[in-house]
Design a protein around this motif. Sequence first.
Motif, PDB file in Angstrom:
ATOM      1  N   GLY A   1       0.819  -1.202   0.000  1.00 57.40           N
ATOM      2  CA  GLY A   1       0.000   0.000   0.000  1.00 57.40           C
ATOM      3  C   GLY A   1       0.852   1.250   0.000  1.00 57.40           C
ATOM      4  N   TYR A   2       0.720   2.046   1.061  1.00 54.77           N
ATOM      5  CA  TYR A   2       1.480   3.284   1.144  1.00 54.77           C
ATOM      6  C   TYR A   2       1.448   3.822   2.574  1.00 54.77           C
ATOM      7  CZ  TYR A   2      -3.201   5.310   0.862  1.00 54.77           C
ATOM      8  OH  TYR A   2      -4.511   5.621   1.088  1.00 54.77           O
ATOM      9  N   THR A   3       2.368   4.732   2.847  1.00 50.70           N
ATOM     10  CA  THR A   3       2.403   5.446   4.124  1.00 50.70           C
ATOM     11  C   THR A   3       2.295   6.928   3.830  1.00 50.70           C
ATOM     12  OG1 THR A   3       3.769   3.771   5.197  1.00 50.70           O
ATOM     13  CG2 THR A   3       3.802   5.972   6.169  1.00 50.70           C
ATOM     14  N   GLU A   4       1.439   7.600   4.590  1.00 51.35           N
ATOM     15  CA  GLU A   4       1.335   9.049   4.499  1.00 51.35           C
ATOM     16  C   GLU A   4       1.791   9.648   5.823  1.00 51.35           C
ATOM     17  OE1 GLU A   4      -2.268  10.274   1.581  1.00 51.35           O
ATOM     18  OE2 GLU A   4      -2.829   9.662   3.600  1.00 51.35           O
ATOM     19  N   GLU A   5       2.638  10.650   5.725  1.00 46.23           N
ATOM     20  CA  GLU A   5       3.031  11.415   6.900  1.00 46.23           C
ATOM     21  C   GLU A   5       2.403  12.795   6.752  1.00 46.23           C
ATOM     22  OE1 GLU A   5       7.281  11.314   6.930  1.00 46.23           O
ATOM     23  OE2 GLU A   5       7.328   9.171   7.353  1.00 46.23           O
ATOM     24  N   LEU A   6       1.538  13.158   7.691  1.00 44.33           N
ATOM     25  CA  LEU A   6       0.860  14.448   7.659  1.00 44.33           C
ATOM     26  C   LEU A   6       1.493  15.363   8.699  1.00 44.33           C
ATOM     27  CD1 LEU A   6      -1.292  12.322   6.599  1.00 44.33           C
ATOM     28  CD2 LEU A   6      -2.979  14.005   7.267  1.00 44.33           C
ATOM     29  N   GLU A   7       1.962  16.507   8.249  1.00 44.20           N
ATOM     30  CA  GLU A   7       2.481  17.528   9.137  1.00 44.20           C
ATOM     31  C   GLU A   7       1.505  18.696   9.060  1.00 44.20           C
ATOM     32  OE1 GLU A   7       6.890  18.379   9.877  1.00 44.20           O
ATOM     33  OE2 GLU A   7       6.255  19.842   8.356  1.00 44.20           O
ATOM     34  N   ILE A   8       0.753  18.883  10.136  1.00 43.53           N
ATOM     35  CA  ILE A   8      -0.346  19.839  10.157  1.00 43.53           C
ATOM     36  C   ILE A   8       0.108  21.061  10.951  1.00 43.53           C
ATOM     37  CG2 ILE A   8      -2.782  20.166  10.738  1.00 43.53           C
ATOM     38  CD1 ILE A   8      -2.833  16.963  10.894  1.00 43.53           C
ATOM     39  N   THR A   9       0.134  22.211  10.298  1.00 43.27           N
ATOM     40  CA  THR A   9       0.636  23.430  10.940  1.00 43.27           C
ATOM     41  C   THR A   9      -0.446  24.505  10.961  1.00 43.27           C
ATOM     42  OG1 THR A   9       2.862  22.893  10.158  1.00 43.27           O
ATOM     43  CG2 THR A   9       2.482  25.154  10.904  1.00 43.27           C
ATOM     44  N   ASP A  10      -0.980  24.746  12.149  1.00 46.77           N
ATOM     45  CA  ASP A  10      -1.949  25.819  12.374  1.00 46.77           C
ATOM     46  C   ASP A  10      -3.039  25.831  11.298  1.00 46.77           C
ATOM     47  OD1 ASP A  10      -2.570  27.852  14.261  1.00 46.77           O
ATOM     48  OD2 ASP A  10      -2.000  29.369  12.790  1.00 46.77           O
ATOM     49  N   PHE A  11      -3.561  24.654  10.954  1.00 48.00           N
ATOM     50  CA  PHE A  11      -4.491  24.496   9.841  1.00 48.00           C
ATOM     51  C   PHE A  11      -5.929  24.791  10.268  1.00 48.00           C
ATOM     52  CE2 PHE A  11      -7.416  22.176   7.150  1.00 48.00           C
ATOM     53  CZ  PHE A  11      -6.951  22.490   5.883  1.00 48.00           C
ATOM     54  N   SER A  12      -6.622  25.591   9.461  1.00 47.57           N
ATOM     55  CA  SER A  12      -8.040  25.839   9.673  1.00 47.57           C
ATOM     56  C   SER A  12      -8.697  26.209   8.348  1.00 47.57           C
ATOM     57  CB  SER A  12      -8.262  26.981  10.668  1.00 47.57           C
ATOM     58  OG  SER A  12      -9.645  27.230  10.833  1.00 47.57           O
ATOM     59  N   ASN A  13      -9.860  25.613   8.103  1.00 43.36           N
ATOM     60  CA  ASN A  13     -10.659  26.020   6.954  1.00 43.36           C
ATOM     61  C   ASN A  13     -11.782  26.955   7.357  1.00 43.36           C
ATOM     62  OD1 ASN A  13      -9.431  24.974   4.679  1.00 43.36           O
ATOM     63  ND2 ASN A  13     -10.450  22.995   4.845  1.00 43.36           N
ATOM     64  N   ASP A  14     -12.150  26.955   8.651  1.00 44.25           N
ATOM     65  CA  ASP A  14     -13.286  27.762   9.074  1.00 44.25           C
ATOM     66  C   ASP A  14     -12.910  28.959   9.952  1.00 44.25           C
ATOM     67  OD1 ASP A  14     -12.700  26.632  11.543  1.00 44.25           O
ATOM     68  OD2 ASP A  14     -14.536  25.434  11.647  1.00 44.25           O
ATOM     69  N   GLY A  15     -11.660  29.088  10.326  1.00 41.33           N
ATOM     70  CA  GLY A  15     -11.241  30.189  11.181  1.00 41.33           C
ATOM     71  C   GLY A  15     -11.708  30.062  12.619  1.00 41.33           C
ATOM     72  N   GLU A  16     -12.234  28.891  12.982  1.00 46.93           N
ATOM     73  CA  GLU A  16     -12.716  28.648  14.343  1.00 46.93           C
ATOM     74  C   GLU A  16     -11.924  27.552  15.046  1.00 46.93           C
ATOM     75  OE1 GLU A  16     -16.922  28.060  14.556  1.00 46.93           O
ATOM     76  OE2 GLU A  16     -17.333  29.738  13.226  1.00 46.93           O
ATOM     77  N   LEU A  17     -11.679  26.445  14.349  1.00 45.61           N
ATOM     78  CA  LEU A  17     -10.901  25.341  14.901  1.00 45.61           C
ATOM     79  C   LEU A  17      -9.572  25.284  14.164  1.00 45.61           C
ATOM     80  CD1 LEU A  17     -10.818  22.859  16.817  1.00 45.61           C
ATOM     81  CD2 LEU A  17     -11.575  21.509  14.853  1.00 45.61           C
ATOM     82  N   PHE A  18      -8.477  25.374  14.912  1.00 42.51           N
ATOM     83  CA  PHE A  18      -7.127  25.353  14.352  1.00 42.51           C
ATOM     84  C   PHE A  18      -6.435  24.087  14.836  1.00 42.51           C
ATOM     85  CE2 PHE A  18      -8.630  29.623  14.473  1.00 42.51           C
ATOM     86  CZ  PHE A  18      -8.156  30.209  13.313  1.00 42.51           C
TER      87      PHE A  18
END
Length: 191
Positions: free
Chosen positions: A101-118
Amino acid sequence: MALQKTIRTAFLSLGVLGAAMMSGCILSNEDEAGTVKDHAGPNTPVTVENAQTVFNMVFGTIKGAMEEPLSKPSAVASETRTINGSASGKIVVKTTPTANGYTEELEITDFSNDGELFIGGKLTNDMTTTEHGETGNITGDIAVAGFFKGKVGVDVMMDNFGDYFMVQGMVTIGGEEVSVFFHPTYTKVAR
């Protein structure tokens, strides 16, 4: 004696900072990879009681950002893609093929699409691909700010078989494990 105390204090400070950074998820006022800044909002503490709600909001946000399905296997070569948040931050996804299959490494930095939950943190998604779809394990640590505030350890299983998508497993909050479940139809949360 004073020099020894200063050196000991410096080493202890570096040890604490190193441990926080090695956890892969610290609250920060900087734009460091895998972190989340302090943000205005209710900043309701993440607790065992609201773990399911926090989990649904976080995984709903990540799934929405990465589109259907949550993960997309790479053909043959490794690839890196960046997903910018509509309101803030980014998710950097590094996909590496494996034998099954595969491996995904997610590095999430101060991410928000709604400006409410970061969201900030690092997750690893080890997926096995079959003729019917894919299944795998998602592990790591995330932090949230804005609507909620706190840290969550993640160890969940994901199944993605076309029309069927589900994530379930355990999250750790303040040393306590909580069973959680995510399915796209159960992610609507009143704010």
